[in-house]
Design an enzyme around this catalytic site. Sequence first.
Site, short mmCIF file in Angstrom:
data_model
loop_
_atom_site.label_atom_id
_atom_site.label_comp_id
_atom_site.label_asym_id
_atom_site.label_seq_id
_atom_site.Cartn_x
_atom_site.Cartn_y
_atom_site.Cartn_z
N TYR A 95 16.62 -10.05 -4.36
CA TYR A 95 16.30 -8.62 -4.31
C TYR A 95 17.61 -7.88 -4.56
CZ TYR A 95 12.98 -5.00 -2.72
OH TYR A 95 12.09 -3.94 -2.65
N GLY A 102 11.78 -5.04 4.26
CA GLY A 102 11.33 -5.05 5.64
C GLY A 102 11.28 -6.47 6.19
N ASP A 104 9.25 -7.81 8.23
CA ASP A 104 7.89 -8.35 8.23
C ASP A 104 7.54 -8.96 6.88
OD1 ASP A 104 8.09 -5.72 7.23
OD2 ASP A 104 5.96 -5.34 7.54
N THR A 179 -23.25 10.18 2.20
CA THR A 179 -21.81 10.43 2.14
C THR A 179 -21.05 9.33 2.87
OG1 THR A 179 -22.16 12.82 2.03
CG2 THR A 179 -19.99 12.07 2.72
#
Length: 249
Positions: A95, A102, A104, A179
């Site tokens: 990266y 993050g 997680d 709806t």
Amino acid sequence: MLLAVDVGNTQTVLGLFEGERLADSFRLATDHSRTGDELGVTLGALFELEDADGICLSTTVPALQREWERVAERWAHAPLLTVGPGVKTGIPIRYDDPREVGPDRIVNAVAACERYGPPCIVVDFGTSTNFDIVSPDGEYVGGVLAPGIEVSMDALFARAARLVKVDFVAPPSVIGKTTVTGLQSGLVYGFAGQVDGIVGHIREELGVEAQTVATGGLADLIAPHAQTLDRIDPHLTLEGLRLVWERNA
């Protein structure tokens, strides 16, 4: 016993591990203003904190990290490992700036690679819908971030005065007759279509049919209606925390 803690923006998930076995798990609302002592009291009502030999923490809420440190010091009297820069994960992070990812997302990739092997795509249905990719070489190579289901629906209800909140359940048919069922259809099939589209583009870019695993609180709702999700693993993040703890022992 290891206490694995994943603090998200909306919910906090806890897992108690006896060795490799997940003995119990809990899901709490994340309160950004909660103190370490309040957390200690809450956890003490669920299980014996003193039984924890260690705590492995992943948090996307920086303000709560210090409070969990207080839980470890004052209530559990156990060492705390917070997933972040410098922590061994066993998976290379490709990266541009690894500090931006993050924790997680990293532990999800760690668990998916260990359990299912590379290449793989993790789809985590949380506050945001995260797509995290492990390459055929077992490297974390990045991902996709999209608005989460609850966030998106809350925004819709807030901006459309005549629409009412609906239960997050699958409708009886794609074509809504009311709806409520129309909203439910848009929620379920809209996000399932989003997943299929993004996974398709990821696989095309990788050049392989990477397997997929869904996790997160609403994975059970969307996964049955998405053609590209191979399996659901509700405890993937907790398993990733356990693996990271072991790799830093």
